[in-house]
Design an enzyme around this catalytic site. Structure first.
Site, PDB file in Angstrom:
ATOM      1  N   MET B 162       0.836  -1.204   0.000  1.00  0.00           N
ATOM      2  CA  MET B 162       0.000   0.000   0.000  1.00  0.00           C
ATOM      3  C   MET B 162       0.865   1.244   0.000  1.00  0.00           C
ATOM      4  O   MET B 162       1.860   1.339   0.700  1.00  0.00           O
ATOM      5  CB  MET B 162      -0.987   0.014   1.164  1.00  0.00           C
ATOM      6  CG  MET B 162      -0.426  -0.133   2.531  1.00  0.00           C
ATOM      7  SD  MET B 162      -1.843  -0.073   3.710  1.00  0.00           S
ATOM      8  CE  MET B 162      -1.059  -0.612   5.180  1.00  0.00           C
ATOM      9  N   TYR B 434       4.783   1.992  12.292  1.00  0.00           N
ATOM     10  CA  TYR B 434       4.053   1.919  11.020  1.00  0.00           C
ATOM     11  C   TYR B 434       2.591   1.492  11.206  1.00  0.00           C
ATOM     12  O   TYR B 434       2.187   1.124  12.287  1.00  0.00           O
ATOM     13  CB  TYR B 434       4.797   1.110   9.962  1.00  0.00           C
ATOM     14  CG  TYR B 434       5.168  -0.335  10.163  1.00  0.00           C
ATOM     15  CD1 TYR B 434       4.417  -1.238  10.882  1.00  0.00           C
ATOM     16  CD2 TYR B 434       6.319  -0.813   9.529  1.00  0.00           C
ATOM     17  CE1 TYR B 434       4.779  -2.570  10.978  1.00  0.00           C
ATOM     18  CE2 TYR B 434       6.694  -2.151   9.628  1.00  0.00           C
ATOM     19  CZ  TYR B 434       5.921  -3.020  10.350  1.00  0.00           C
ATOM     20  OH  TYR B 434       6.280  -4.339  10.437  1.00  0.00           O
ATOM     21  N   GLU B 435       1.838   1.644  10.157  1.00  0.00           N
ATOM     22  CA  GLU B 435       0.409   1.276  10.160  1.00  0.00           C
ATOM     23  C   GLU B 435      -0.378   2.134  11.152  1.00  0.00           C
ATOM     24  O   GLU B 435      -1.327   1.679  11.783  1.00  0.00           O
ATOM     25  CB  GLU B 435       0.299  -0.197  10.528  1.00  0.00           C
ATOM     26  CG  GLU B 435      -0.785  -0.934   9.802  1.00  0.00           C
ATOM     27  CD  GLU B 435      -0.941  -0.478   8.396  1.00  0.00           C
ATOM     28  OE1 GLU B 435      -0.007  -0.667   7.597  1.00  0.00           O
ATOM     29  OE2 GLU B 435      -1.988   0.098   8.080  1.00  0.00           O
ATOM     30  N   GLY B 436       0.005   3.428  11.238  1.00  0.00           N
ATOM     31  CA  GLY B 436      -0.562   4.301  12.266  1.00  0.00           C
ATOM     32  C   GLY B 436       0.252   4.147  13.528  1.00  0.00           C
ATOM     33  O   GLY B 436       0.232   3.080  14.141  1.00  0.00           O
ATOM     34  N   GLN B 441      -3.199   5.079  17.236  1.00  0.00           N
ATOM     35  CA  GLN B 441      -4.101   4.033  17.741  1.00  0.00           C
ATOM     36  C   GLN B 441      -4.816   4.502  19.011  1.00  0.00           C
ATOM     37  O   GLN B 441      -6.007   4.249  19.205  1.00  0.00           O
ATOM     38  CB  GLN B 441      -3.327   2.745  18.052  1.00  0.00           C
ATOM     39  CG  GLN B 441      -2.475   2.213  16.905  1.00  0.00           C
ATOM     40  CD  GLN B 441      -3.268   1.919  15.656  1.00  0.00           C
ATOM     41  OE1 GLN B 441      -4.384   1.419  15.727  1.00  0.00           O
ATOM     42  NE2 GLN B 441      -2.716   2.259  14.502  1.00  0.00           N
TER      43      GLN B 441
END
Lengths: 595, 595
Positions: B162, B434-436, B441
């Site tokens: 992505m 990563y990934e937020g 979160q």
């Protein structure tokens, strides 16, 4: 990007306003140390740190050291930097004038050292170990050795290292096997293999000195059979001594600092101190190094805190939750986001308190140096004994925490190597491990230091905190900070009493509580330092930015409201005792734990 | 040395005794998933993880990836390992049978994925991202795209990635600038530069797919003007699409995973979902990836916990404080030292609870998959929404903590690269970012998930904890664990209410409390999972080592006595509010903080 600016205002504030060091030193018999001298030396040292050492930090990490046939090569630029360090007279700053040192206070040396560490942790190891070796030689060697080695080591012509660990003997030095055979001329011949020797070799100087722990032929087993030897790289006639670097470890960080395996093959050494009494002599060096390593953590914390703030003030992402702060820009700087502020302020609050605690301890050591006052000497010893494990473990644990927080503030940009902050995490991680792991420091605190002299050192701490809390209460600007500090100190007082009782029932109890007790004491001590800083700032001294002084009080409040609450949890966890760690269901060796 | 053994007994215990998954799945309409199938698949996957992937972990870190003129080269052995993965059918384990997948439960997929992550975190990224891309395409793309891409991605012939971040747009995707121009044939031409794209290119497969966020010419500014495009490496005619990898980042860790800067130069893409609705479509992928990344942290925690225990049982240094455990040996194994036990048990307690929470969530998603029961579907959505940020952030934060603890147990041996544990620290550090980031979160939790549907999901959590506490109380072996769990849950309940009130007064309050609230919720949830595990162990099921079952209860007690007390501190810190972070003395942008 990582940034490093010498924290001169913070250091001046600490020296002049918090500690009032020049006046205290004058009282203690230091004639020649004026406040101006402090400021001048700090400024000059800051320039070396920022302009000479910091620019080599990334390149040193990338290049690393290498072992060649004739010894260890340091990364490019380190030779020139060391020359500048030596020629500037920095190596002898706190050294004994009888051997060519400048005899400056330990307080000044502590602050200068912190800047070196913050700018380039790998570089700092070379002079840091030399200073410890100087102290051990000065305290325990005979005059001939002192005359031969101290002037060259204080000048920085030669450096020092310590060789303790063997593959099967790390924390447990009683297991070590390296042997020392007496020779006819009074020297010894050392044979054995050591590992994890920082700065065992390099190309910064022509000669260097190992302090090596080894056993005499008639040595009893265990730690009471270990002697200490001075083993140079070059013998007095200039020839190479009988040891060789076999390899340098590939490590997580500190790539620019060699960590060597050394083979001693009949190497010539001279005993330092008495036979079989090497470990106490080595502890003269180790106690210095433990303070030094704590300062390493604080220095890295400074670089991390600065880097986090600089990034957070520049990076624009999102909007403050209560509305845009810079409506004309596509996004607000992330410093306006509460969670980012939390991280930046935590890194700063932990770092500055660590510096203050190390400086407090150094000043006490200075107060005892010139004086004939035995009460001062006793108090200085108490503070150094009590606070050394705290400064070592908390300075490095919180330095690591600051580096991790700085990396988190930067997100993905903190994870890539170019920006330099991930290196801080990798480098400072070593400081929690070497020079006695932080678990070893915690045991030192609970098994020895808290009960030393019937608890006299820790009683001094509680008295000092009482006084600091009274000062906070007396000033409207700082009144709200006193309560959390008093409460946290009461928790520590209760834990100290609990440890004595629980320890009388089982020696497992203090050992199980050690790490939590050290953290509790660290938070209480750091809170105390913030109390002193807030009180000093509330006096509105001349010569500082007004916003800087306001910020001291604001940070003290952050510490009281956001860092001290953890003391409640530590108190509970300590009092839960050791039973759960030794629950019968877990079995003695935890063999069935995994599956 | 780092070690990795598939934790089969723990996984079986979780599936069969704690979750009773086979029966629950059968109730929910899964006909074909027997308990034996679970066991067989876990054993086979464990072999691939331990025998194929783990041996490449160190070598992949040492060699790293490299960018050549025609693309990215993976380290030696990764091609063969990926082939084994693909040919074993592992890539389609949970895939839709309509496109060639095996349709296995998410629960099984979660456990298999954890083993892959624990054995080789860098490798895990390739299939992990592919799974998320599959989900986004399946949920949002038209049939032609689905037919063309899903079978090849489910089989693993092609992989997914992505492309979100741009240099000025990381967390704040509303700032992104990559443009997509419509072409006559219904496709689009993408132009722009993306960075931090994991697995953007490699030589494991001939083709791969980027899901790219970009703006249409008529796009409104901000996040409501972003569309999602499928951009393959090779076009349907086999020719190379118009994008190129410019570089791969040098990172702290994950050296065997490319992190690319990609330039799109009129690259052909097909829209996935509706114009300007790309971000919600991307969230289908991101929600999957957040669970995946949490599992990454748990997997690394497993490897760390095993490595710490193995070392501590073998390494002999010092003596247990209450007397020698192995008097015939020169020293005791360090597992007998209370502070080492503390670290080993903490790493284990954090890891196993994380696995249980991820498995709980996966099983709920499975319960909704086949059923026509809207109540089950609603409850599954509630659990996934509430627990996704917790699993992501706590799984990775505690995975990092476990890795740091394992390194500390090993002392200097944990700091050198050969032993492999320092790599765990460097690798898992990325998962917190990563990934937020974990701060993102935490905001998701406090700003959205706690108040979702009037607080219905968190009410389910409290009800489940009540039930678990009642079960603990009903069994003499576990009765003492119930109280600490209830108390911690009450603290969380109080904080949820406080956040609502404080948030009504200022949106700064929940944001300032976010990280602490997430950790509070994580500890409460993990305590709940230990409650379930202890209750299941107390039933003495057949087929497990008795010592293993006793250890479950012992670990639950460790968690209750040593980990849950932190909830008290978190509660206090949260309720201290946001004022100290925004203290007027600190100034708006903290400009005067350093000095």
């Amino acid at each position: 990007m990582s940034v490093y600016q010498p924290p001169i205002q913070s250091m001046r504030f600490l020296v002049h306003e918090v500690l009032r060091a020049p006046a205290i030193l004058a009282e203690a018999g230091w004639d020649e140390v004026s406040g101006d001298l402090f400021d001048d030396v700090l400024s000059q040292a800051g320039r070396i740190a920022a302009e000479v050492l910091f620019p080599l930090n990334r390149s040193g990490d990338e290049e690393g050291v290498r072992v060649e046939a004739d010894g260890v090569r340091m990364p490019a630029g380190f030779g020139d930097a060391y020359r500048a360090w030596r020629e500037g007279g920095w190596n002898g700053l706190a050294g004994d004038p009888a051997y060519g040192g400048q005899g400056m206070p330990a307080l000044l040396d502590t602050l200068v050292t912190e800047m070196v560490c913050g700018a380039n942790l790998a570089f700092s190891i070379v002079p840091g170990l030399t200073q410890g070796a100087i102290r051990a030689i000065a305290a325990h060697a005979g005059d001939a050795l002192k005359d031969a080695y101290l002037p060259r080591m204080i000048s920085g012509d030669w450096t020092g290292a310590m060789a303790l660990t063997e593959p099967h003997a790390g924390t447990d030095l009683g297991l070590l096997r390296t042997r020392a055979e007496p020779a006819a001329d009074g020297s010894h011949r050392l044979t054995g293999q050591k590992m994890f020797i920082s700065s065992a070799d390099h190309d910064l100087t022509d000669n260097l000195v190992h302090l090596v722990l080894a056993r005499l032929p008639d040595a009893p087993p265990g730690t009471r059979g270990i002697s200490l030897f001075l083993v140079p790289k070059r013998l007095p006639d200039g020839s190479r001594n009988g040891w060789a670097v076999l390899s340098s470890e590939q490590k997580m960080g500190l790539h620019a600092s060699p960590t060597c395996v050394v083979s001693y093959e009949g190497a010539v050494g001279w005993m330092v101190g008495q036979p079989h009494r090497g470990l106490p002599a080595m502890f003269t060096m180790m106690n210095h190094e433990r303070l030094f390593v704590g300062i390493q953590g604080i220095g890295v914390g400074e670089c991390a805190a600065q880097s986090a703030l600089a990034y957070a003030r520049e990076r624009e992402q999102g909007r403050a939750p209560d509305g845009p702060r810079t409506p004309g820009r596509p996004a607000d700087a992330i410093i306006h986001l509460p969670d980012v502020r939390r991280m930046v302020l935590t890194a700063r609050a932990l770092t500055d308190a660590g510096r203050a605690l190390a400086a407090w301890t150094a000043l006490w050591m200075d107060r005892a140096r010139h004086g004939g006052d035995p009460a001062l000497a006793e108090e200085a010893e108490d503070w150094a004994a009590l606070l050394t494990p705290v400064i070592k473990a908390a300075g490095t644990d919180f330095g690591f925490e600051a580096a991790v927080l700085a990396q988190q503030v930067m997100g993905g940009h903190g994870y890539i190597r170019d920006n330099g902050v991930e290196q801080l995490v990798r480098d400072v991680r070593a400081t929690q491990i070497y020079e006695g792991t932080n678990g070893v420091q915690a045991l030192d605190l609970v098994q020895r230091k808290l009960t030393l002299h019937g608890g006299r050192p820790v009683a001094r701490l509680f008295a000092a905190i009482d006084a600091a809390a009274r000062d906070l209460e007396a000033e409207p600007l700082t009144r709200d900070i006193a309560g959390p500090l008093r409460d946290a100190a009461e928790r520590l007082r209760g834990v100290v009493a609990w440890l004595a009782e629980a320890g009388a029932r089982s020696p497992l109890a203090p050992a199980a509580a050690a790490a939590d007790t050290l953290k509790l004491m660290a938070l209480v001590s750091y809170g105390w330092m913030w109390g002193l800083m807030a009180t000093a700032a509330a006096r509105r001294p001349e010569g500082y930015d007004r916003a800087y002084l306001d910020g001291r009080i604001g940070l003290a409040r952050v510490f009281a409201n956001r860092l001290l609450p953890e003391t409640v949890a530590l108190d509970l966890r300590i009092r839960s005792g050791h039973d759960s760690l030794f629950d019968p269901g877990l079995t003695d060796d935890l063999a069935a734990l995994d599956g």
